[in-house]
Design a protein around this motif. Structure first.
Motif, PDB file in Angstrom:
ATOM      1  N   GLU A 152      55.175 -15.378   8.706  1.00 54.89           N
ATOM      2  CA  GLU A 152      56.215 -16.034   7.911  1.00 54.89           C
ATOM      3  C   GLU A 152      57.275 -15.002   7.559  1.00 54.89           C
ATOM      4  OE1 GLU A 152      54.796 -16.741   3.717  1.00 54.89           O
ATOM      5  OE2 GLU A 152      52.861 -16.364   4.649  1.00 54.89           O
ATOM      6  N   GLN A 153      58.456 -15.462   7.317  1.00 58.92           N
ATOM      7  CA  GLN A 153      59.558 -14.558   6.974  1.00 58.92           C
ATOM      8  C   GLN A 153      59.376 -14.049   5.544  1.00 58.92           C
ATOM      9  OE1 GLN A 153      61.708 -13.668   9.385  1.00 58.92           O
ATOM     10  NE2 GLN A 153      62.291 -12.109   7.910  1.00 58.92           N
ATOM     11  N   ILE A 154      59.321 -12.724   5.406  1.00 58.84           N
ATOM     12  CA  ILE A 154      59.145 -12.138   4.070  1.00 58.84           C
ATOM     13  C   ILE A 154      60.517 -11.849   3.469  1.00 58.84           C
ATOM     14  CG2 ILE A 154      58.046 -10.249   2.769  1.00 58.84           C
ATOM     15  CD1 ILE A 154      55.969 -11.683   4.434  1.00 58.84           C
ATOM     16  N   GLN A 155      60.720 -12.222   2.216  1.00 56.17           N
ATOM     17  CA  GLN A 155      61.967 -11.865   1.531  1.00 56.17           C
ATOM     18  C   GLN A 155      61.725 -10.584   0.730  1.00 56.17           C
ATOM     19  OE1 GLN A 155      62.292 -15.925  -0.261  1.00 56.17           O
ATOM     20  NE2 GLN A 155      64.460 -15.626   0.169  1.00 56.17           N
ATOM     21  N   SER A 156      62.467  -9.523   1.097  1.00 56.87           N
ATOM     22  CA  SER A 156      62.212  -8.196   0.510  1.00 56.87           C
ATOM     23  C   SER A 156      62.412  -8.171  -1.000  1.00 56.87           C
ATOM     24  CB  SER A 156      63.119  -7.156   1.151  1.00 56.87           C
ATOM     25  OG  SER A 156      62.924  -7.176   2.535  1.00 56.87           O
ATOM     26  N   ASN A 157      63.306  -9.047  -1.517  1.00 54.72           N
ATOM     27  CA  ASN A 157      63.520  -9.023  -2.973  1.00 54.72           C
ATOM     28  C   ASN A 157      62.341  -9.659  -3.726  1.00 54.72           C
ATOM     29  OD1 ASN A 157      64.370 -11.446  -1.818  1.00 54.72           O
ATOM     30  ND2 ASN A 157      65.609 -11.960  -3.600  1.00 54.72           N
ATOM     31  N   ALA A 212      42.117  -1.308 -17.131  1.00 50.27           N
ATOM     32  CA  ALA A 212      42.830  -2.101 -18.142  1.00 50.27           C
ATOM     33  C   ALA A 212      44.137  -1.393 -18.531  1.00 50.27           C
ATOM     34  CB  ALA A 212      41.948  -2.297 -19.367  1.00 50.27           C
ATOM     35  N   ASP A 213      44.095  -0.051 -18.637  1.00 53.03           N
ATOM     36  CA  ASP A 213      45.317   0.714 -18.945  1.00 53.03           C
ATOM     37  C   ASP A 213      46.352   0.548 -17.839  1.00 53.03           C
ATOM     38  OD1 ASP A 213      44.319   1.617 -21.333  1.00 53.03           O
ATOM     39  OD2 ASP A 213      43.690   3.582 -20.585  1.00 53.03           O
ATOM     40  N   LEU A 214      45.900   0.653 -16.580  1.00 53.32           N
ATOM     41  CA  LEU A 214      46.823   0.495 -15.439  1.00 53.32           C
ATOM     42  C   LEU A 214      47.474  -0.880 -15.474  1.00 53.32           C
ATOM     43  CD1 LEU A 214      45.144   1.945 -12.200  1.00 53.32           C
ATOM     44  CD2 LEU A 214      46.985   2.921 -13.552  1.00 53.32           C
ATOM     45  N   GLU A 215      46.638  -1.905 -15.676  1.00 53.50           N
ATOM     46  CA  GLU A 215      47.153  -3.285 -15.671  1.00 53.50           C
ATOM     47  C   GLU A 215      48.179  -3.481 -16.789  1.00 53.50           C
ATOM     48  OE1 GLU A 215      45.614  -7.897 -16.052  1.00 53.50           O
ATOM     49  OE2 GLU A 215      44.123  -6.343 -15.638  1.00 53.50           O
ATOM     50  N   THR A 216      47.897  -2.912 -17.963  1.00 53.85           N
ATOM     51  CA  THR A 216      48.813  -3.061 -19.101  1.00 53.85           C
ATOM     52  C   THR A 216      50.142  -2.350 -18.827  1.00 53.85           C
ATOM     53  OG1 THR A 216      46.898  -3.136 -20.570  1.00 53.85           O
ATOM     54  CG2 THR A 216      49.021  -2.736 -21.601  1.00 53.85           C
ATOM     55  N   ILE A 217      50.055  -1.107 -18.325  1.00 52.96           N
ATOM     56  CA  ILE A 217      51.289  -0.333 -18.060  1.00 52.96           C
ATOM     57  C   ILE A 217      52.131  -1.046 -16.991  1.00 52.96           C
ATOM     58  CG2 ILE A 217      52.222   1.849 -17.168  1.00 52.96           C
ATOM     59  CD1 ILE A 217      49.682   3.251 -18.284  1.00 52.96           C
ATOM     60  N   TRP A 218      51.495  -1.397 -15.867  1.00 51.33           N
ATOM     61  CA  TRP A 218      52.253  -1.994 -14.759  1.00 51.33           C
ATOM     62  C   TRP A 218      52.836  -3.346 -15.158  1.00 51.33           C
ATOM     63  CZ3 TRP A 218      48.589  -0.848  -9.946  1.00 51.33           C
ATOM     64  CH2 TRP A 218      48.420   0.534  -9.843  1.00 51.33           C
ATOM     65  N   SER A 219      52.044  -4.163 -15.864  1.00 54.70           N
ATOM     66  CA  SER A 219      52.539  -5.492 -16.296  1.00 54.70           C
ATOM     67  C   SER A 219      53.732  -5.320 -17.233  1.00 54.70           C
ATOM     68  CB  SER A 219      51.435  -6.266 -17.019  1.00 54.70           C
ATOM     69  OG  SER A 219      50.348  -6.466 -16.164  1.00 54.70           O
ATOM     70  N   HIS A 220      53.633  -4.357 -18.148  1.00 51.92           N
ATOM     71  CA  HIS A 220      54.700  -4.098 -19.119  1.00 51.92           C
ATOM     72  C   HIS A 220      55.995  -3.708 -18.392  1.00 51.92           C
ATOM     73  CE1 HIS A 220      56.546  -2.564 -22.866  1.00 51.92           C
ATOM     74  NE2 HIS A 220      56.997  -1.580 -22.100  1.00 51.92           N
ATOM     75  N   VAL A 221      55.883  -2.794 -17.426  1.00 51.62           N
ATOM     76  CA  VAL A 221      57.083  -2.309 -16.707  1.00 51.62           C
ATOM     77  C   VAL A 221      57.687  -3.434 -15.851  1.00 51.62           C
ATOM     78  CG1 VAL A 221      57.942  -0.617 -15.028  1.00 51.62           C
ATOM     79  CG2 VAL A 221      56.264   0.083 -16.747  1.00 51.62           C
ATOM     80  N   ILE A 222      56.825  -4.238 -15.220  1.00 55.88           N
ATOM     81  CA  ILE A 222      57.316  -5.347 -14.383  1.00 55.88           C
ATOM     82  C   ILE A 222      58.092  -6.352 -15.237  1.00 55.88           C
ATOM     83  CG2 ILE A 222      56.514  -7.397 -13.101  1.00 55.88           C
ATOM     84  CD1 ILE A 222      54.353  -5.523 -11.850  1.00 55.88           C
ATOM     85  N   LEU A 273      61.730  -4.733 -14.593  1.00 55.02           N
ATOM     86  CA  LEU A 273      62.102  -5.529 -13.403  1.00 55.02           C
ATOM     87  C   LEU A 273      62.467  -6.962 -13.799  1.00 55.02           C
ATOM     88  CD1 LEU A 273      59.474  -4.399 -10.726  1.00 55.02           C
ATOM     89  CD2 LEU A 273      61.595  -3.304 -11.413  1.00 55.02           C
ATOM     90  N   GLU A 274      62.188  -7.293 -15.063  1.00 57.76           N
ATOM     91  CA  GLU A 274      62.507  -8.624 -15.611  1.00 57.76           C
ATOM     92  C   GLU A 274      61.867  -9.750 -14.793  1.00 57.76           C
ATOM     93  OE1 GLU A 274      66.756  -8.581 -15.954  1.00 57.76           O
ATOM     94  OE2 GLU A 274      66.720  -7.245 -17.692  1.00 57.76           O
ATOM     95  N   ILE A 275      60.611  -9.528 -14.403  1.00 59.15           N
ATOM     96  CA  ILE A 275      59.858 -10.576 -13.696  1.00 59.15           C
ATOM     97  C   ILE A 275      58.770 -11.075 -14.656  1.00 59.15           C
ATOM     98  CG2 ILE A 275      58.375 -11.115 -11.716  1.00 59.15           C
ATOM     99  CD1 ILE A 275      59.617  -8.657 -10.295  1.00 59.15           C
ATOM    100  N   LEU A 297      55.316 -12.475 -15.835  1.00 58.88           N
ATOM    101  CA  LEU A 297      54.025 -12.331 -15.146  1.00 58.88           C
ATOM    102  C   LEU A 297      53.590 -13.631 -14.469  1.00 58.88           C
ATOM    103  CD1 LEU A 297      51.955 -10.056 -17.576  1.00 58.88           C
ATOM    104  CD2 LEU A 297      53.294  -9.413 -15.581  1.00 58.88           C
ATOM    105  N   LYS A 298      53.971 -14.766 -15.051  1.00 57.40           N
ATOM    106  CA  LYS A 298      53.555 -16.052 -14.441  1.00 57.40           C
ATOM    107  C   LYS A 298      54.224 -16.262 -13.071  1.00 57.40           C
ATOM    108  CE  LYS A 298      56.935 -18.825 -17.092  1.00 57.40           C
ATOM    109  NZ  LYS A 298      58.007 -18.743 -16.106  1.00 57.40           N
ATOM    110  N   ASP A 299      55.327 -15.511 -12.813  1.00 55.20           N
ATOM    111  CA  ASP A 299      56.025 -15.664 -11.524  1.00 55.20           C
ATOM    112  C   ASP A 299      55.496 -14.731 -10.440  1.00 55.20           C
ATOM    113  OD1 ASP A 299      57.550 -17.545 -12.703  1.00 55.20           O
ATOM    114  OD2 ASP A 299      59.407 -16.373 -12.813  1.00 55.20           O
ATOM    115  N   LEU A 300      54.509 -13.875 -10.780  1.00 51.71           N
ATOM    116  CA  LEU A 300      54.011 -12.916  -9.775  1.00 51.71           C
ATOM    117  C   LEU A 300      53.369 -13.632  -8.590  1.00 51.71           C
ATOM    118  CD1 LEU A 300      52.567  -9.878 -11.785  1.00 51.71           C
ATOM    119  CD2 LEU A 300      54.750 -10.077 -10.594  1.00 51.71           C
ATOM    120  N   LYS A 301      52.994 -14.895  -8.776  1.00 52.19           N
ATOM    121  CA  LYS A 301      52.404 -15.643  -7.650  1.00 52.19           C
ATOM    122  C   LYS A 301      53.403 -15.848  -6.508  1.00 52.19           C
ATOM    123  CE  LYS A 301      52.999 -20.199  -9.907  1.00 52.19           C
ATOM    124  NZ  LYS A 301      53.198 -19.792 -11.319  1.00 52.19           N
TER     125      LYS A 301
END
Length: 606
Positions: free
Chosen positions: A45-50, A210-220, A224-226, A228-232
């Motif tokens: 499938e065509q991947i959209q880089s953004n 748990a620390d990794l998940e918290t840091i990465w989720s926070h930064v995203i 990145l203004e995404i 978390l419910k849209d990560l799917k």
């Protein structure tokens, strides 16, 4: 020529091509699974880089961004967690301090390392042909001991992070500026490129994940203004070290796909991504990070497993050594402590500003720096420095200068311990290889640390896989002895590069590597490093290669890019390549097949 003859010729050509491909695969250490893949091919499938997020977790800095971003978001990879109960003792992961520094032999080792550094500085002439005159620390000390700081303003305007609303956690810069009197523990979840699992508070694998998940989720969410419910709707590219811990990678992939909810993931090695990011097809990648240095030869997008080497030192060891040298020279900021995270930040900044690898800069020079800390006046200090600025970064070439005793300093790729979820793992493959196949691919050239082809594909490069007659216990104890002898050695950076290149299979590959030594990461960003490393490699390379290699080239800023961002950039390039289509592991596949997907889809031998 008849049609039948033409077809016969074509068939022969195709057969030759297949044989050539097989030969190439064996050279690279790629083994095809014997078991038929029970996993369906992914739909094209065509991947959209953004809609692809690239994550490069470092020991000190996290780099994260969309594949279409010019630059990633870079934040300190640290989290402050609020105490659950009042009166809990405060815990903080060390930054510049580490195990093995306070042994009785540490100081002696430091002094010996420094003697070797001084000898090397003296023996290499300056560009005008004159030998450098050494400057003793005493000359600077007499001046520095008299220095008193000037007050710039009564308040530095730097504030502690406001915690009056009692946030359960703080991430990045905010975590660094948490007041030590507040009830927070400070955790760095990655240490020397691996998950920071330890016996202290917050050191269990579950807590670190748990620390990794918290840091990465926070930064995203925040940068990145995404939501978390849209990560799917998003995919993820995860960069991992060349020498990786399988269990840790499996858990992190699990977290990204099942907990955070990305729809698909590609896992790829930092060194290979560095070649993509710099636009090189082949290179000996020297990645000097804050806490580890990894070296690996990459050819046409494949990391040669035998050439992978990880050294347990990096930029923070240079910073700590610079502080030791500053103290010898009467450093005027007398309250500086390696246990204070804001002082550590200042010392990192001073190292980056003052240190260099340019032999032509000599003699005593005057510098100034400022200290700006919360609840303290901003101060301006004068400092006079001589050889300290060159001696500290040279510790990377003479690691005894770091004074680390009794620690594992070098690692090769270790053998997998097996995984109950993966019945066709390398143990299965090894057991089902015919004895003849094992013997055919065995080299027992142990002292050079470059083991068999089978070892290249499936285990430590130190293990001759074909020696099946030897009792397992004797074989393991011999292998352990060789490994421990190798691991206790702290190889200098130049020797490690030569060792890595020497472990390549053919002279042609070695020649390619000498002509393309790519330096990435933030630990070696010193003025003069290119010429310095080049000089040391040329002087130490085997004489036979001096004739073969037209020109040894050290590349420190490909396309004028920041070397700290090159691997991340390569991950972003990877997202846009058509050839990566079959590397995506989808969430539903991971749910169903688990870690087997990494063996099937990873671009390196899992």
């Amino acid at each position: 020529m008849t049609q039948a003859e033409k077809e016969q010729d074509n068939g022969k050509d195709k057969e030759k091509e297949r044989d050539r491909e097989k030969e190439k695969e064996q050279q690279r250490g790629v083994k095809r699974p014997i078991a038929p893949p029970a996993i369906p091919e992914p739909p094209q499938e065509q991947i959209q880089s953004n809609f692809v997020v690239v994550i490069h977790p470092g020991s000190r800095m996290l780099r994260i961004g969309r594949a279409t971003d010019t630059l990633p978001v870079t934040v300190p990879h640290v989290i402050a967690r609020r105490h659950k109960q009042s009166g809990q003792p405060r815990y903080e992961d060390a930054w510049l301090l580490r195990e093995g520094l306070n042994k009785p032999e540490s100081n002696e080792q430091r002094q010996n390392g420094l003697k070797m550094v001084d000898q090397a500085i003296w023996s290499k002439k300056m560009s005008n042909g004159v030998r450098r005159t050494p400057v003793s620390a005493d000359q600077a000390r007499a001046y520095n001991c008299q220095i008193r700081p000037a007050v710039l303003d009564s308040s530095s305007r730097v504030k502690w992070t406001n915690t009056t609303h009692h946030p359960p956690y703080l991430v990045g810069e905010e975590a660094l500026y948490v007041n030590p009197t507040d009830c927070y523990n400070i955790h760095w979840p990655v240490v020397r490129g691996q998950l920071n699992v330890h016996a202290g508070p917050g050191g269990s694998l579950t807590a670190v994940l748990a620390d990794l998940e918290t840091i990465w989720s926070h930064v995203i969410q925040k940068h990145l203004e995404i939501p978390l419910k849209d990560l799917k709707y998003y995919r993820c590219i995860l960069l991992v070290p060349d020498i990786y811990n399988r269990q840790h990678i499996k858990e992190v992939v699990n977290m990204l796909l099942l907990n955070m909810g990305f729809s698909a993931i590609i896992v790829h090695q930092e060194s290979v991504c560095a070649t993509f990011g710099s636009g090189l097809s082949s290179a000996c990648v020297v990645d000097v990070g804050d806490q580890k240095t990894s070296i690996c030869c990459v050819e046409d997008g494949v990391s040669h497993r035998n050439s992978r080497l990880c050294l347990a030192y990096g930029g923070s060891d240079v910073t700590r050594t610079f502080f030791w040298l500053l103290q010898r020279a009467g450093f005027p900021y007398r309250d500086c402590q390696l246990s204070n995270r804001l002082d550590c930040q200042l010392l990192q900044h001073l190292k980056e500003t003052f240190c260099h690898l340019d032999q032509d800069i000599s003699g005593l020079q005057d510098h100034e720096f400022q200290t700006r800390f919360p609840e303290a006046p901003a101060l301006l200090y004068q400092v006079r420095l001589g050889d300290e600025k060159l001696q500290a970064p040279m510790g990377l070439f003479y690691p005894t200068t770091f004074g680390i005793v009794g620690q594992k300093m070098s690692s090769l790729q270790f053998r997998s311990q097996g995984d109950s979820e993966d019945p066709h793992d390398e143990h299965y493959l090894l057991a089902t290889q015919s004895k003849q196949d094992q013997v055919k691919h065995t080299h027992t050239d142990l002292p050079r640390s470059c083991g068999s082809e089978l070892g290249a594909a499936h285990g430590e490069s130190l293990m001759g896989a074909g020696e099946v007659e030897e009792p397992v216990s004797a074989h393991l104890s011999r292998k352990t002895a060789i490994m421990s002898q190798f691991e206790s050695k702290a190889l200098g950076l130049d020797k490690a590069v030569l060792h890595s290149i020497d472990c390549c299979a053919s002279d042609e590959t070695k020649r390619k590597m000498y002509s393309s030594i790519l330096v990435v990461g933030g630990g070696l960003m010193f003025h003069g490093v290119q010429e310095f490393l080049l000089h040391r490699i040329i002087n130490k390379m085997p004489p036979s290669f001096r004739r073969l290699v037209d020109n040894v080239e050290v590349i420190t800023r490909p396309k004028d890019m920041d070397p700290r961002l090159i691997s991340w950039k390569g991950g972003a390039v990877l997202a846009c390549l058509d050839t990566t289509q079959e590397m995506w592991i989808h969430q539903r596949e991971w749910h169903r097949f688990g870690v087997r997907m990494l063996r099937e889809r990873a671009a390196f031998v899992w």
